[in-house]
Design an enzyme around this catalytic site. Structure first.
Site, PDB file in Angstrom:
ATOM      1  N   PHE A   1      -6.233  -4.190  -1.724  1.00 35.93           N
ATOM      2  CA  PHE A   1      -4.889  -4.748  -1.887  1.00 35.93           C
ATOM      3  C   PHE A   1      -4.297  -4.465  -3.266  1.00 35.93           C
ATOM      4  O   PHE A   1      -3.283  -5.048  -3.627  1.00 35.93           O
ATOM      5  CB  PHE A   1      -4.914  -6.261  -1.635  1.00 35.93           C
ATOM      6  CG  PHE A   1      -5.302  -6.618  -0.221  1.00 35.93           C
ATOM      7  CD1 PHE A   1      -4.358  -6.566   0.800  1.00 35.93           C
ATOM      8  CD2 PHE A   1      -6.596  -6.975   0.095  1.00 35.93           C
ATOM      9  CE1 PHE A   1      -4.715  -6.873   2.111  1.00 35.93           C
ATOM     10  CE2 PHE A   1      -6.965  -7.289   1.397  1.00 35.93           C
ATOM     11  CZ  PHE A   1      -6.022  -7.236   2.407  1.00 35.93           C
TER      12      PHE A   1
ATOM     13  N   GLU B   1      -0.436  -0.292  -7.526  1.00 36.69           N
ATOM     14  CA  GLU B   1      -0.369   0.682  -8.611  1.00 36.69           C
ATOM     15  C   GLU B   1       0.373   0.044  -9.777  1.00 36.69           C
ATOM     16  O   GLU B   1       1.336  -0.691  -9.578  1.00 36.69           O
ATOM     17  CB  GLU B   1       0.352   1.948  -8.137  1.00 36.69           C
ATOM     18  CG  GLU B   1      -0.509   2.740  -7.174  1.00 36.69           C
ATOM     19  CD  GLU B   1       0.222   3.910  -6.546  1.00 36.69           C
ATOM     20  OE1 GLU B   1       1.274   4.310  -7.051  1.00 36.69           O
ATOM     21  OE2 GLU B   1      -0.276   4.411  -5.522  1.00 36.69           O
TER      22      GLU B   1
ATOM     23  N   PHE C   1       8.272 -10.384  -4.500  1.00 34.65           N
ATOM     24  CA  PHE C   1       8.780  -9.435  -3.495  1.00 34.65           C
ATOM     25  C   PHE C   1      10.104  -9.900  -2.900  1.00 34.65           C
ATOM     26  O   PHE C   1      10.445  -9.581  -1.773  1.00 34.65           O
ATOM     27  CB  PHE C   1       7.732  -9.159  -2.396  1.00 34.65           C
ATOM     28  CG  PHE C   1       6.602  -8.310  -2.895  1.00 34.65           C
ATOM     29  CD1 PHE C   1       6.560  -6.960  -2.611  1.00 34.65           C
ATOM     30  CD2 PHE C   1       5.611  -8.852  -3.690  1.00 34.65           C
ATOM     31  CE1 PHE C   1       5.538  -6.161  -3.112  1.00 34.65           C
ATOM     32  CE2 PHE C   1       4.596  -8.066  -4.194  1.00 34.65           C
ATOM     33  CZ  PHE C   1       4.555  -6.720  -3.910  1.00 34.65           C
TER      34      PHE C   1
ATOM     35  N   GLY D   1       9.534   1.994  -1.502  1.00 32.17           N
ATOM     36  CA  GLY D   1       8.965   3.340  -1.375  1.00 32.17           C
ATOM     37  C   GLY D   1       7.483   3.285  -1.684  1.00 32.17           C
ATOM     38  O   GLY D   1       6.842   2.264  -1.426  1.00 32.17           O
TER      39      GLY D   1
ATOM     40  N   CYS E   1       2.397   3.349   0.212  1.00 31.20           N
ATOM     41  CA  CYS E   1       1.855   2.431   1.220  1.00 31.20           C
ATOM     42  C   CYS E   1       2.890   1.877   2.201  1.00 31.20           C
ATOM     43  O   CYS E   1       2.759   2.085   3.406  1.00 31.20           O
ATOM     44  CB  CYS E   1       1.123   1.286   0.529  1.00 31.20           C
ATOM     45  SG  CYS E   1      -0.368   1.839  -0.313  1.00 31.20           S
TER      46      CYS E   1
HETATM   47  N1  LIG Z   1      -2.356   3.851  -3.652  1.00 32.76           N
HETATM   48  C1  LIG Z   1      -2.376   2.535  -3.464  1.00 32.76           C
HETATM   49  O1  LIG Z   1      -1.754   1.769  -4.179  1.00 32.76           O
HETATM   50  C2  LIG Z   1      -3.195   1.947  -2.331  1.00 32.76           C
HETATM   51  C3  LIG Z   1      -3.434   0.566  -2.298  1.00 32.76           C
HETATM   52  C4  LIG Z   1      -4.197   0.033  -1.268  1.00 32.76           C
HETATM   53  C5  LIG Z   1      -4.693   0.870  -0.261  1.00 32.76           C
HETATM   54  N2  LIG Z   1      -4.422   2.201  -0.299  1.00 32.76           N
HETATM   55  C6  LIG Z   1      -4.978   3.052   0.766  1.00 32.76           C
HETATM   56  O2  LIG Z   1      -6.147   3.705   0.245  1.00 32.76           O
HETATM   57  C7  LIG Z   1      -6.261   5.029   0.779  1.00 32.76           C
HETATM   58  C8  LIG Z   1      -6.296   6.045  -0.345  1.00 32.76           C
HETATM   59  O3  LIG Z   1      -5.068   5.997  -1.029  1.00 32.76           O
HETATM   60  P1  LIG Z   1      -4.870   6.711  -2.448  1.00 32.76           P
HETATM   61  O4  LIG Z   1      -3.489   6.396  -2.887  1.00 32.76           O
HETATM   62  O5  LIG Z   1      -6.026   6.389  -3.322  1.00 32.76           O
HETATM   63  O6  LIG Z   1      -4.959   8.256  -1.993  1.00 32.76           O
HETATM   64  P2  LIG Z   1      -5.000   9.559  -2.902  1.00 32.76           P
HETATM   65  O7  LIG Z   1      -4.310  10.608  -2.139  1.00 32.76           O
HETATM   66  O8  LIG Z   1      -4.569   9.233  -4.287  1.00 32.76           O
HETATM   67  O9  LIG Z   1      -6.569   9.921  -2.980  1.00 32.76           O
HETATM   68  C9  LIG Z   1      -7.330  10.350  -1.901  1.00 32.76           C
HETATM   69  C10 LIG Z   1      -8.406  11.300  -2.441  1.00 32.76           C
HETATM   70  O10 LIG Z   1      -9.317  11.607  -1.373  1.00 32.76           O
HETATM   71  C11 LIG Z   1      -9.770  12.940  -1.582  1.00 32.76           C
HETATM   72  N3  LIG Z   1     -10.376  13.438  -0.331  1.00 32.76           N
HETATM   73  C12 LIG Z   1      -9.790  13.697   0.855  1.00 32.76           C
HETATM   74  N4  LIG Z   1     -10.694  14.140   1.741  1.00 32.76           N
HETATM   75  C13 LIG Z   1     -11.906  14.175   1.107  1.00 32.76           C
HETATM   76  C14 LIG Z   1     -13.223  14.544   1.484  1.00 32.76           C
HETATM   77  N5  LIG Z   1     -13.509  14.991   2.711  1.00 32.76           N
HETATM   78  N6  LIG Z   1     -14.194  14.442   0.579  1.00 32.76           N
HETATM   79  C15 LIG Z   1     -13.932  14.002  -0.682  1.00 32.76           C
HETATM   80  N7  LIG Z   1     -12.724  13.638  -1.104  1.00 32.76           N
HETATM   81  C16 LIG Z   1     -11.713  13.731  -0.218  1.00 32.76           C
HETATM   82  C17 LIG Z   1      -8.512  13.668  -1.997  1.00 32.76           C
HETATM   83  O11 LIG Z   1      -8.784  14.897  -2.640  1.00 32.76           O
HETATM   84  C18 LIG Z   1      -7.864  12.652  -2.932  1.00 32.76           C
HETATM   85  O12 LIG Z   1      -8.244  12.843  -4.277  1.00 32.76           O
HETATM   86  C19 LIG Z   1      -5.072   5.188   1.739  1.00 32.76           C
HETATM   87  O13 LIG Z   1      -5.471   4.833   3.029  1.00 32.76           O
HETATM   88  C20 LIG Z   1      -4.064   4.171   1.219  1.00 32.76           C
HETATM   89  O14 LIG Z   1      -3.186   3.723   2.213  1.00 32.76           O
HETATM   90  C21 LIG Z   1      -3.703   2.762  -1.320  1.00 32.76           C
END
Ligand SMILES: NC(=O)c1ccc[n+]([C@@H]2O[C@H](COP(=O)([O-])OP(=O)(O)OC[C@H]3O[C@@H](n4cnc5c(N)ncnc54)[C@H](O)[C@@H]3O)[C@@H](O)[C@H]2O)c1
Length: 432
Positions: free
Chosen positions: A152, A155, A252, A260, A263
């Site tokens: 949860f 960023e 919120f 945007g 997520c």
């Molecule tokens: N960004 C946020 O604020 C946030 C918050 C909560 C949940 N999430 C969820 O968490 C998940 C990840 O989000 P994120 O923003 O960290 O994504 P991101 O795109 O920043 O990072 C994902 C990483 O996974 C790597 N990857 C992909 N396939 C791979 C594999 N087979 N082996 C090794 N590495 C691999 C990619 O190279 C990338 O660096 C998503 O489902 C997102 O919805 C994101």
């Protein structure tokens, strides 16, 4: 404990570093070789306050490692977190789970002793069942447990959110794994985080339901802001008046541009698509998506009105281009559609963002980047405050702008209407 984070993005890197800071041995794995090489040199791939010091500290004391070798990293770990991306499918609005299933296939060929496999990625309900099915095609069910532990963190506040979460959701039916995870999270539980053990499917749905609800709150107040603009009411008063009711809460509930980021847009689409698959119409969330998609065109119309329809050759400065402050994440930022539309209508755009120049605008003619606020706004006809960085909160516009006539459109309602009036600055905000 020995942990492995698969995917070293916003979620994998932040949670991996924080787990190592709590005393665990963590390997952050990614298939992006450059990212891993850079991390080993201390170059952090994302802007996140406080992250660089924490990476450096834990990398130096050897609790945090970086690798591209998935098989080796899994075999050295007791708990494997899947943190890869789940973007929207190119054609449609369902979540693209290809990265998740690729990882599940790689995991199944790397298990020789019991592993807890956790999805931290946001995945549609029943994805855990699919992962279990894929792995059990080659590995005995006695050798692994698939658990949902949605993340949860926000960023820009990620380290604080990870360290002091409101709740830790563990979707797991297996008692042994639940005890291990409660132990892993005990330093956060002892600081007040609520630990909730639910079914795996519930945990998956809790994450989507939470994001969809927050997106609804934002959209609700954005629509009320449209009404306030017609009635000479300040939407800030409405937010305060409503937010003080404990049943509603003020967070919120701030009007602004469309929501945007990486997520809310994808997760609202994915939950309605999942519900459709199970023949359930989530009509509230569907209308939230539609309203949010209209928001950028509505704000564009407002810009046209502010400039009295004369947009050609107008110098417009954007302060902040990411979807919110304290992040460098450009995914689904509202200005990605607004800036090209303004250019199409003949405007000249200049922008400043505290996280630097953006590749998204490098190839667009008539869009340029300024290295600081004063040079960005100096020659502008219209300044648009697009994100709420502290850097933008006390600008002396009169001193820094050479033009006699300039206008400000504050999309984050940072400045006081009365103070702007006193300074005789033509100033517009949202919902007033
Ligand atoms: N960004 C946020 O604020 C946030 C918050 C909560 C949940 N999430 C969820 O968490 C998940 C990840 O989000 P994120 O923003 O960290 O994504 P991101 O795109 O920043 O990072 C994902 C990483 O996974 C790597 N990857 C992909 N396939 C791979 C594999 N087979 N082996 C090794 N590495 C691999 C990619 O190279 C990338 O660096 C998503 O489902 C997102 O919805 C994101």
């Amino acid at each position: 404990m020995k942990l492995c984070m698969i995917g070293t993005g916003y979620v994998g890197l932040v949670s991996g570093v924080c787990f190592s800071d709590l005393g665990n041995d963590v390997i952050c794995v990614d298939r992006d070789t450059k990212k891993i090489e850079n991390l080993k040199k201390g170059i952090i791939p994302i802007y996140e306050p406080g992250l660089d010091e924490l990476v450096l500290k834990n990398y130096k004391n050897d609790r945090l490692k970086f690798s591209t070798n998935l098989k080796d990293s899994i075999s050295k770990s007791d708990i494997v977190f899947i943190c890869v991306g789940t973007p929207t499918k190119k054609n449609g609005s369902a979540a693209d789970l290809s990265q998740i299933f690729d990882v599940a296939k790689e995991i199944r060929s790397s298990i020789s002793k019991f592993k807890i496999i956790i999805t931290k990625s946001t995945v549609p309900v029943t994805t855990g069942d699919e992962i279990e099915k894929i792995i059990s095609q080659k590995v005995s069910k006695k050798l692994f447990s698939v658990i949902s532990n949605p993340e949860f963190l926000r960023e820009g506040e990620a380290i604080r959110d990870f360290t002091y979460p409101d709740r830790i959701i563990i979707g797991c039916n297996d008692k042994k794994s639940n005890t291990i995870l409660k132990n892993l999270y005990s330093p956060l539980i002892s600081k007040g985080a609520k630990y909730v053990n639910s079914s795996r499917r519930s945990a998956e749905l809790i994450k989507y339901a939470s994001n969809a609800f927050l997106a609804t709150k934002i959209t609700f107040i954005n629509e009320l802001a449209n009404l306030c603009e017609k009635l000479d009411i300040n939407v800030e008063d409405i937010s305060i008046g409503m937010g003080l009711d404990k049943r509603i809460g003020g967070r919120f509930l701030r009007a602004g541009p469309a929501y945007g980021g990486s997520c809310f847009p994808k997760d609202t689409k994915a939950i309605t698509t999942t519900a459709d698959k199970f023949k359930t119409n989530l009509s509230v969330i569907k209308s939230v998506i539609k309203s949010n998609e209209n928001r950028s065109s509505l704000l564009l119309k407002r810009i046209f009105d502010i400039l009295r329809g004369k947009i050609k050759k107008k110098k417009i400065c954007f302060l902040g281009v990411t979807f919110k402050a304290n992040t460098d994440d450009m995914r689904d930022s509202p200005c990605l559609s607004m800036i090209p539309s303004l250019i199409k209508n003949g405007a000249v755009i200049n922008y400043f963002d505290p996280t630097g120049e953006k590749k998204e605008f490098k190839k667009i003619r008539n869009v340029s980047f300024s290295k600081d606020i004063s040079s960005a706004i100096k020659d502008s006809d219209l300044i648009i405050i697009h994100t709420e960085w502290n850097d933008f909160k006390s600008i002396n516009f009169k001193k820094n702008i050479i033009k006699k006539k300039f206008t400000i459109f504050d999309m984050r309602n940072i400045y006081s209407l009365t103070k702007m009036k006193k300074q005789k600055i033509r100033y517009f905000a949202i919902g007033c």
